[in-house]
Enzyme design. Structure first.
Site, PDB file in Angstrom:
ATOM      1  N   ASN B  23       1.061  -1.107  -0.086  1.00  0.00           N
ATOM      2  CA  ASN B  23      -0.064   0.141   0.087  1.00  0.00           C
ATOM      3  C   ASN B  23       0.651   1.072   0.286  1.00  0.00           C
ATOM      4  O   ASN B  23       1.970   1.329   0.402  1.00  0.00           O
ATOM      5  CB  ASN B  23      -1.009  -0.206   1.122  1.00  0.00           C
ATOM      6  CG  ASN B  23      -2.062   1.461   1.209  1.00  0.00           C
ATOM      7  OD1 ASN B  23      -1.523   2.043   1.095  1.00  0.00           O
ATOM      8  ND2 ASN B  23      -3.302   0.914   1.575  1.00  0.00           N
ATOM      9  N   SER B  46      -5.436  -0.666  -2.369  1.00  0.00           N
ATOM     10  CA  SER B  46      -5.517   1.068  -2.502  1.00  0.00           C
ATOM     11  C   SER B  46      -6.689   1.285  -1.735  1.00  0.00           C
ATOM     12  O   SER B  46      -7.877  -0.330  -1.420  1.00  0.00           O
ATOM     13  CB  SER B  46      -6.230   1.955  -3.343  1.00  0.00           C
ATOM     14  OG  SER B  46      -6.373   2.847  -3.261  1.00  0.00           O
ATOM     15  N   GLU B  47      -6.839   1.388   0.076  1.00  0.00           N
ATOM     16  CA  GLU B  47      -7.335   1.407   0.656  1.00  0.00           C
ATOM     17  C   GLU B  47      -8.736   1.910   0.608  1.00  0.00           C
ATOM     18  O   GLU B  47      -9.502   1.080   1.326  1.00  0.00           O
ATOM     19  CB  GLU B  47      -6.857   2.084   2.535  1.00  0.00           C
ATOM     20  CG  GLU B  47      -7.032   3.809   2.141  1.00  0.00           C
ATOM     21  CD  GLU B  47      -5.397   4.514   1.954  1.00  0.00           C
ATOM     22  OE1 GLU B  47      -4.800   3.263   1.171  1.00  0.00           O
ATOM     23  OE2 GLU B  47      -4.691   5.351   2.163  1.00  0.00           O
ATOM     24  N   ASN B  48      -8.938   2.590  -0.521  1.00  0.00           N
ATOM     25  CA  ASN B  48     -10.505   2.863  -0.478  1.00  0.00           C
ATOM     26  C   ASN B  48     -11.109   1.545  -1.726  1.00  0.00           C
ATOM     27  O   ASN B  48     -12.328   2.012  -1.640  1.00  0.00           O
ATOM     28  CB  ASN B  48     -10.537   4.381  -1.466  1.00  0.00           C
ATOM     29  CG  ASN B  48     -10.012   4.421  -2.417  1.00  0.00           C
ATOM     30  OD1 ASN B  48      -8.499   3.621  -2.702  1.00  0.00           O
ATOM     31  ND2 ASN B  48     -10.708   4.957  -3.697  1.00  0.00           N
ATOM     32  N   SER B  88     -12.068  -4.190   2.838  1.00  0.00           N
ATOM     33  CA  SER B  88     -10.690  -3.832   2.552  1.00  0.00           C
ATOM     34  C   SER B  88     -10.194  -3.440   4.334  1.00  0.00           C
ATOM     35  O   SER B  88      -8.424  -2.992   3.744  1.00  0.00           O
ATOM     36  CB  SER B  88     -10.971  -2.072   1.624  1.00  0.00           C
ATOM     37  OG  SER B  88      -9.515  -1.479   1.284  1.00  0.00           O
TER      38      SER B  88
END
Lengths: 229, 223
Positions: B23, B46-48, B88
């Site tokens: 990340n 991607s954390e979204n 996520s």
């Protein structure tokens, strides 16, 4: 469960009253229910507590309600991309409670799943851990985080049917699925409206039982145009 | 300026190993993707809500439903997928993300990281950083060595609110690389071109020791 939940924007907005807690899906305008937010702008509702990952993006999203003085408190993870929200906070016009992003998602999920809360390692040793119960499980320390619930949820989906079954697209999913479950009355705006059965049952992300009202999204309130890529 | 940023990102990319899920935070960490060594294949999370993030699309191909955690448009490589935020962050906390790269305001010798707030000045929110620090197996802190006023960002003790307590594993600046060891804290392992061990001592307030095998001219711009 009514089989046709499609209502006008005005009818949907009539379920929101001053002083309520309203949860909103979306992240930095990706998947923000901008049609519903604009509908809310046109009402007399105020004194809202809002739960949302972000304040929107630049001048779009919840920030528009903040600027109208409709929001008393914002429970969020990141407000840095909406300078007017930061300004309202510094001016003392808006209360802000900041929560780690993953914790916020899980609080909303828990709220909708009948859980009182959950145990997480996120935030240990930081201000987030202050005044919270620390619980040890199998030799590891966790924070007890409590579930969040709202009176009304506002979500956006790319596809929806008249039953309220929803299918999200790309990274516009984000907080919408957890937002859809964490309240008593979920309103969904959908870009494409289908008849029941047209969205394959296996492809439904949010089953219609969570959704009380379906509104056609105003495609005017969307980011830049779709591309073929 | 961009040379400093790319110097940090290029050295950071050398930390990658084949097959990792990684990340990248906003800013310098994003540049790490441009320096992935040949033969190393990593998957970007991607954390979204995306894994398998590919190159940025050209402007005409951007799509509001496909963005990264900074709001910039993305593409996915074949095999990538999209998911909701609860999933996520479950990936992150659950140890399914191997390595995270993030910038910071301060980092100290105990591995404390303060990256999200300057009380009274900058109040933006922690976003996903606290979850990433708590959950990623390895945390790489990428930062310029000193602030604009010349003070060390590698401080004796963090004074701003912490994003994570004791979570930093590697600190990479344009001048040096420090790696934290369980028994002896941060160890200066590499010094970049143009600096000496004494130079690093002069600009570092954080507690650390110097490795017996410290590498000089280890990275940085060619003369």
């Amino acid at each position: 469960m009514p089989k046709n939940k499609v209502v006008s924007l005005e009818e949907a907005m009539s379920h929101i009253e001053s002083g309520m807690t309203v949860a909103v899906g979306g992240f930095l305008s990706q998947g923000d229910p901008l049609t519903l937010i604009h509908g809310l702008k046109d009402t007399d509702v105020k004194d809202l507590t809002m739960i949302s990952c972000t304040g929107g993006f630049r001048d779009r999203g919840i920030v528009e309600l903040v600027k109208l003085g409709k929001v008393r408190k914002l429970i969020a993870s990141h407000i840095g991309t909406t300078p007017d929200v930061v300004k309202a906070y510094h001016a003392g016009e808006l209360e802000v409670e900041l929560i780690p992003q993953g914790t916020l998602a899980e609080q909303m999920r828990s709220g909708g799943a009948g859980l009182g809360g959950f145990l997480t390692p996120t935030g240990l040793g930081t201000v987030v851990a202050e005044n919270k119960q620390h619980i040890e499980v199998n030799g590891r320390t966790y924070l007890l985080e409590k579930a969040l619930r709202a009176d009304v949820s506002l979500v956006r989906a790319h596809d929806g049917d008249t039953w309220g079954n929803l299918r999200y697209r790309g990274t516009a999913s984000n907080y919408n699925p957890v937002c859809a479950v964490c309240s008593d009355y979920t309103i969904a705006e959908v870009e494409y409206l289908y008849s029941p059965g047209e969205i394959a049952p296996e492809s439904v992300h949010t089953p219609g039982l969570y959704v009380k009202a379906v509104v056609r999204a105003d495609l005017h309130y969307r980011g830049s145009s779709l591309s073929a890529c | 300026m961009s040379d400093i940023k790319n110097t940090i990102a290029a050295r950071a990319a050398q930390e990658l190993t084949d097959g990792q899920v990684i990340n990248l935070g906003i800013g310098v960490p994003t540049l790490v993707a441009n320096h992935v060594p040949p033969g190393v294949d990593v998957v970007i999370h991607s954390e979204n809500g995306a894994v398998g993030v590919g190159p940025a699309p050209d402007a005409l191909c951007s799509d509001p439903d496909r963005g990264n955690a900074g709001g910039a448009p993305i593409t996915l490589i074949a095999g990538g997928s999209y998911f909701d935020s609860a999933t996520s962050f479950g990936m992150i906390r659950g140890g399914h993300v191997d390595m995270t790269f993030l910038g910071t305001l301060q980092v100290d010798g105990e591995g404390n990281i303060a990256s999200y707030e300057i009380p009274g000045k900058l109040v933006a929110g922690m976003g996903g950083a606290m979850d990433l620090l708590a959950g990623a197996k390895t945390v790489n802190v990428l930062t310029e060595h000193c602030s604009k006023d010349g003070s060390s960002k590698l401080v004796e003790k963090c004074t701003f609110p912490l994003t994570g307590a004791g979570e930093a594993d590697v600190i990479i600046t344009e001048r040096a690389l420090f790696r934290r060891h369980v028994d002896k804290g941060f160890v200066l392992e590499e010094v970049a071109r143009g600096y000496t061990v004494d130079d690093i001592k002069a600009c570092t307030d954080m507690d650390y020791t110097v490795s017996d095998a410290v590498k000089l001219n280890a990275y940085g711009l060619e003369e």
